[in-house]
Design a protein around this motif. Sequence first.
Motif, PDB file in Angstrom:
ATOM      1  N   PHE A 124      85.398  87.391 -44.583  1.00 55.09           N
ATOM      2  CA  PHE A 124      85.916  88.629 -44.015  1.00 55.09           C
ATOM      3  C   PHE A 124      86.289  89.659 -45.082  1.00 55.09           C
ATOM      4  N   ASN A 153      89.472  84.569 -34.924  1.00 57.02           N
ATOM      5  CA  ASN A 153      90.404  84.745 -36.029  1.00 57.02           C
ATOM      6  C   ASN A 153      91.847  84.578 -35.555  1.00 57.02           C
ATOM      7  N   SER A 185      89.186  82.941 -44.301  1.00 57.85           N
ATOM      8  CA  SER A 185      88.270  83.768 -45.079  1.00 57.85           C
ATOM      9  C   SER A 185      87.896  83.059 -46.365  1.00 57.85           C
ATOM     10  N   GLN A 211      85.901  96.297 -40.120  1.00 49.49           N
ATOM     11  CA  GLN A 211      86.193  94.931 -39.682  1.00 49.49           C
ATOM     12  C   GLN A 211      87.539  94.467 -40.214  1.00 49.49           C
TER      13      GLN A 211
END
Length: 423
Positions: free
Chosen positions: A187, A231, A238, A391
Amino acid sequence: MRITMTCAALALALGSAPAFAQSGEITIWSWDVAASSLKATIEGFNKQFPDIKVTVQDLGNNPIYDKSIAGCAAGGEGLPDIVTIENGEAENYWSQFPDCFVDLHTLGYTAEDQAKFPDFKRTELEVEDKAYAMPWDSGPVAMYYRRDFYEKAGVDPTSIKTWDDFIAAGKKIQEANPGVKMTNADFNGDSEFFRMIANEQGCAYFAADGQSITVNQPACVASMTKIKEMNDAGIITSADWSTKITNNTAGTVATQMYGGWYEGTIRTEWPDGSGKWGVYLMPSLTADGPRAANLGGSSLAITSVSNNKEAAYAYLKYSLATNEGQIAMLKGFGLVPSLISALDDPYVSEGQPYWGGQAVWKDILGTLPKVVPSRGTPFQSDAEIIARAVQTKYLGGGYPDAKAALDDAASQIASATGLPVEE
């Protein structure tokens, strides 16, 4: 001294290729496992073309992009005969330097040859009536999972049909295996999860014709929404590329979602993990939804400054357009063929010892015909940078919902590219 083959002899060797002299030296730029795979084809190639010397230079991914772009800008100065080009970056080359690479049609690449590869692999390599590169490897997405972690939690991977199933399974697996996360996603440095799920759902940054922005269309919004749900559920941590490998070998992750080429990464980075891993299809948003996507993959292009274009094309035909060449790379390094006929090679249906006897290639390659083409366009890198930032902000609670986040991304991409946002 150049050795000229007869039309008949060369026709037998190359099929549709024209009759040219087949001798001399060719140099190829590639990187990492891709370079190793190309080297693995040289022995078989030289059985057919003993007078062509092939040298593969492993220069690294980013250095090759930088050096080849610079070489094209300098009129081809310093370029080799063949360059490895990632599909997602291909249109950066063709749009800026349309004369830097050979139209393969001029060397005998026919419509019949093109049809040997799936449409999604050709989308970014062909411009109007020109074919600037031949498809090489693909990245059909699969879920690579730890059999022991799933079994301990009583989770059957074949029962995971949807992403909601995946979330529920992740919670059970993490509870049964302390210190283990269900999966990893980069991420901080990539939008890989979003691109994979969006491609599965038929959505991308740009429309199929590359003329408008579609990142905020409903299928993309649904994909981004589901990523945040994963998430928020705490089943993802991540991790960048190297950290994922570390987590694989340390036994702190239960599943990795990646392109088919990741098979070779897991197998070669952790040989002692033999028998512990398996593969299943990526889940979908609905139980009867699509379960195929592509991430990554490359092509080979012949430079216009090559002094041995015919020999270079002979190598492309052997390594990329024959089962022999493609399966050699699959066996040795897990480079996934784009060549459709390779799906029928006996090796693909064989159980693989490392993967607990599972015929993983049959499962992975079986999704290739179902992958929806996704257009990169010359603005792919601009869109990617924007999408990553959006994002990160969205996952951190910076937008009220995914629609607002991707509306913002679409607006930023429009400003950066001048393309309209599709209504």
